[in-house]
Design an enzyme around this catalytic site. Structure first.
Site, PDB file in Angstrom:
ATOM      1  N   ARG A 107       3.432  50.811  50.448  1.00 22.69           N
ATOM      2  CA  ARG A 107       4.806  50.283  50.623  1.00 22.69           C
ATOM      3  C   ARG A 107       5.805  51.187  50.798  1.00 22.69           C
ATOM      4  O   ARG A 107       6.065  52.217  49.813  1.00 22.69           O
ATOM      5  CB  ARG A 107       5.261  49.248  49.266  1.00 22.69           C
ATOM      6  CG  ARG A 107       6.650  48.803  49.623  1.00 22.69           C
ATOM      7  CD  ARG A 107       7.094  47.710  48.315  1.00 22.69           C
ATOM      8  NE  ARG A 107       6.408  46.418  48.952  1.00 22.69           N
ATOM      9  CZ  ARG A 107       6.878  45.334  48.460  1.00 22.69           C
ATOM     10  NH1 ARG A 107       8.003  45.110  47.419  1.00 22.69           N
ATOM     11  NH2 ARG A 107       6.352  44.083  48.738  1.00 22.69           N
ATOM     12  N   HIS A 134       5.770  43.213  57.232  1.00 20.59           N
ATOM     13  CA  HIS A 134       5.145  42.504  55.986  1.00 20.59           C
ATOM     14  C   HIS A 134       4.171  41.947  56.039  1.00 20.59           C
ATOM     15  O   HIS A 134       3.865  40.709  55.927  1.00 20.59           O
ATOM     16  CB  HIS A 134       6.377  41.951  55.016  1.00 20.59           C
ATOM     17  CG  HIS A 134       5.874  41.879  53.718  1.00 20.59           C
ATOM     18  ND1 HIS A 134       4.878  42.523  52.961  1.00 20.59           N
ATOM     19  CD2 HIS A 134       6.697  41.165  52.543  1.00 20.59           C
ATOM     20  CE1 HIS A 134       5.036  42.122  51.753  1.00 20.59           C
ATOM     21  NE2 HIS A 134       6.087  41.223  51.234  1.00 20.59           N
ATOM     22  N   GLN A 137       2.262  39.652  53.521  1.00 23.73           N
ATOM     23  CA  GLN A 137       2.944  38.233  53.140  1.00 23.73           C
ATOM     24  C   GLN A 137       2.454  37.306  54.273  1.00 23.73           C
ATOM     25  O   GLN A 137       2.752  35.964  53.930  1.00 23.73           O
ATOM     26  CB  GLN A 137       4.248  38.706  53.076  1.00 23.73           C
ATOM     27  CG  GLN A 137       5.340  37.445  52.984  1.00 23.73           C
ATOM     28  CD  GLN A 137       5.591  37.208  51.332  1.00 23.73           C
ATOM     29  OE1 GLN A 137       5.796  38.011  50.673  1.00 23.73           O
ATOM     30  NE2 GLN A 137       5.415  36.000  51.235  1.00 23.73           N
ATOM     31  N   ASP A 230      15.041  34.507  53.579  1.00 22.60           N
ATOM     32  CA  ASP A 230      14.621  36.123  53.096  1.00 22.60           C
ATOM     33  C   ASP A 230      16.268  36.517  52.535  1.00 22.60           C
ATOM     34  O   ASP A 230      17.165  35.885  52.967  1.00 22.60           O
ATOM     35  CB  ASP A 230      13.933  36.957  53.945  1.00 22.60           C
ATOM     36  CG  ASP A 230      13.831  38.184  53.182  1.00 22.60           C
ATOM     37  OD1 ASP A 230      13.725  38.373  52.023  1.00 22.60           O
ATOM     38  OD2 ASP A 230      13.576  39.130  53.922  1.00 22.60           O
ATOM     39  N   CYS A 271       9.737  34.521  50.768  1.00 22.79           N
ATOM     40  CA  CYS A 271       8.752  35.438  50.394  1.00 22.79           C
ATOM     41  C   CYS A 271       9.078  35.630  48.916  1.00 22.79           C
ATOM     42  O   CYS A 271       8.438  36.217  48.046  1.00 22.79           O
ATOM     43  CB  CYS A 271       9.061  36.780  51.026  1.00 22.79           C
ATOM     44  SG  CYS A 271      10.670  37.490  51.393  1.00 22.79           S
ATOM     45  N   ARG A 316      -0.157  35.059  47.433  1.00 22.88           N
ATOM     46  CA  ARG A 316      -0.103  36.381  47.879  1.00 22.88           C
ATOM     47  C   ARG A 316      -1.338  37.070  47.377  1.00 22.88           C
ATOM     48  O   ARG A 316      -2.108  37.809  47.921  1.00 22.88           O
ATOM     49  CB  ARG A 316       1.121  37.343  47.298  1.00 22.88           C
ATOM     50  CG  ARG A 316       2.391  36.900  47.818  1.00 22.88           C
ATOM     51  CD  ARG A 316       2.588  37.188  49.186  1.00 22.88           C
ATOM     52  NE  ARG A 316       2.458  38.565  49.658  1.00 22.88           N
ATOM     53  CZ  ARG A 316       2.983  39.648  49.252  1.00 22.88           C
ATOM     54  NH1 ARG A 316       4.237  39.594  48.566  1.00 22.88           N
ATOM     55  NH2 ARG A 316       2.686  40.867  49.599  1.00 22.88           N
TER      56      ARG A 316
END
Ligand code: CP
Ligand code: NVA
Length: 331
Positions: A107, A134, A137, A230, A271, A316
């Site tokens: 990340r 991402h 996700q 988001d 998310c 996730r």
């Protein structure tokens, strides 16, 4: 379907069939876990490195629990706990870690970094979020929609807020690949980059998806199945952009009005983490400075029956398990 040895860097690298395979594998692995089926043989003896140059709750915990459930071991490198970038290049780090680990999660900031890591590591690299994308996700999000509606093709998916960053980009690509009706409903300053929109429109011709960009909330949310948002300021962005984002994006807050245009069965997704109340340090600071008690979503919608955000968060873990198992597992 053979994804062994493949990297998982961005959704554009995967076909419709491969994405659907990962979604269905995630659902299968979730079902197994719920039934108490042991998964420890799936990755016995594997060692996984988790590199986080930005903070995380869900992604880190998902990788750790998924690895432990499947019999693998993990090493966590935090944003300050390694030489990466400061004393050692990504290419050198990749060649070191590739000698010790069977797979690497990363990340960080620019997409080029995770691409470079993958180029030099010689083992599968999984993108745990960059500024541009991402992908893990995405599998969780699509898995959550499939659980709820039993299908993906033809679902009207509306994204409100900053559609130019990792979430907006990845969702647009994923919806295009899966034959969904994607709408970015936001201020035009925050529409996804033209080149990516053009690419998605090409993909959409093959899959039957549609891609719409609109500033009109009533038209954008009309008959939506999913309304997604988001944070308005992402990790790594400077704090001085808050004022402009609040001004530009407040009309695109997910609230009761937005849902009044959607289908009665529509769900809310995010998310996470989300600013929906004053129970965070940043939420309180924004309240003191701008006088607003929520941002991208109202507390009413976040806490409503429509909200599937915690199923999404749980997923996730199941979907990251699927990504690791498919690319590196003992299957
Ligand atoms: N959604 C998500 O990636 O959450 P974290 O930042 O907590 O990992
Ligand atoms: N756009 C957000 C997503 C967090 C999961 C960020 O990059 O901070």
């Amino acid at each position: 379907m053979d994804l062994k040895g493949k990297n998982f860097l961005k959704m554009l690298d995967f076909s419709t069939e491969e994405i659907n395979y990962l979604i269905d594998l995630s659902l299968r692995l979730k079902d197994e876990k719920k039934k108490g089926v042991s998964q420890t043989s799936y990755m016995t003896g594997k060692n996984i490195a988790l590199i986080f140059e930005k903070t995380s709750t869900r992604t880190r915990c998902s990788f750790e629990v998924a690895a432990h459930d499947m019999g693998a071991h993990v090493t966590y490198l935090d944003p300050s706990g390694s030489q990466i970038g400061k004393k050692e290049s990504i290419a050198d780090t990749a060649r070191v870690l590739g000698r010790m680990y069977d797979g690497i999660e990363y990340r960080g900031f620019e997409q080029e970094k995770v691409e470079a890591l993958a180029k030099y590591a010689g083992v599968p690299v999984w993108n745990g979020l960059t500024n541009e994308s991402h992908p893990t996700q995405m599998i969780a999000d699509m898995m959550s929609i499939k659980e709820k509606f039993g299908k993906l093709k033809g679902i009207k998916f509306v994204y409100m807020g900053d559609a130019r960053y990792n979430m907006g980009n990845s969702l647009m690509v994923t919806c295009a690949k899966l034959g969904m009706d994607f709408v970015a409903c936001t201020n035009k300053k925050y529409f996804p980059e033209e080149a990516l929109v053009a690419k998605c429109q090409e993909i959409a011709k093959e899959t039957g998806a549609t891609i719409t960009l609109t500033e009109d909330v009533a038209a954008g949310c009309k008959d939506a199945d999913v309304i997604y948002t988001d944070v308005w300021v992402s990790m790594g962005e400077p704090a001085d952009v808050w004022a402009e984002r609040i001004k530009d994006l407040s009309p695109y807050q997910v609230n009761a009005e937005a849902f009044s245009y959607a289908k009665s069965t529509a769900v809310f997704m995010h998310c996470l983490p989300a600013f929906h109340d004053l129970n965070t340090t940043i939420g309180k600071e924004i309240y003191e400075q701008f006088g607003i008690d929520c941002m991208e979503v109202t507390d009413e919608i976040f806490e409503s029956e429509r909200s599937i955000v915690f199923d999404e968060a749980e997923n996730r873990m199941h979907s990251i398990k699927a990504v690791m198992y498919a690319t590196l597992g003992n299957a």
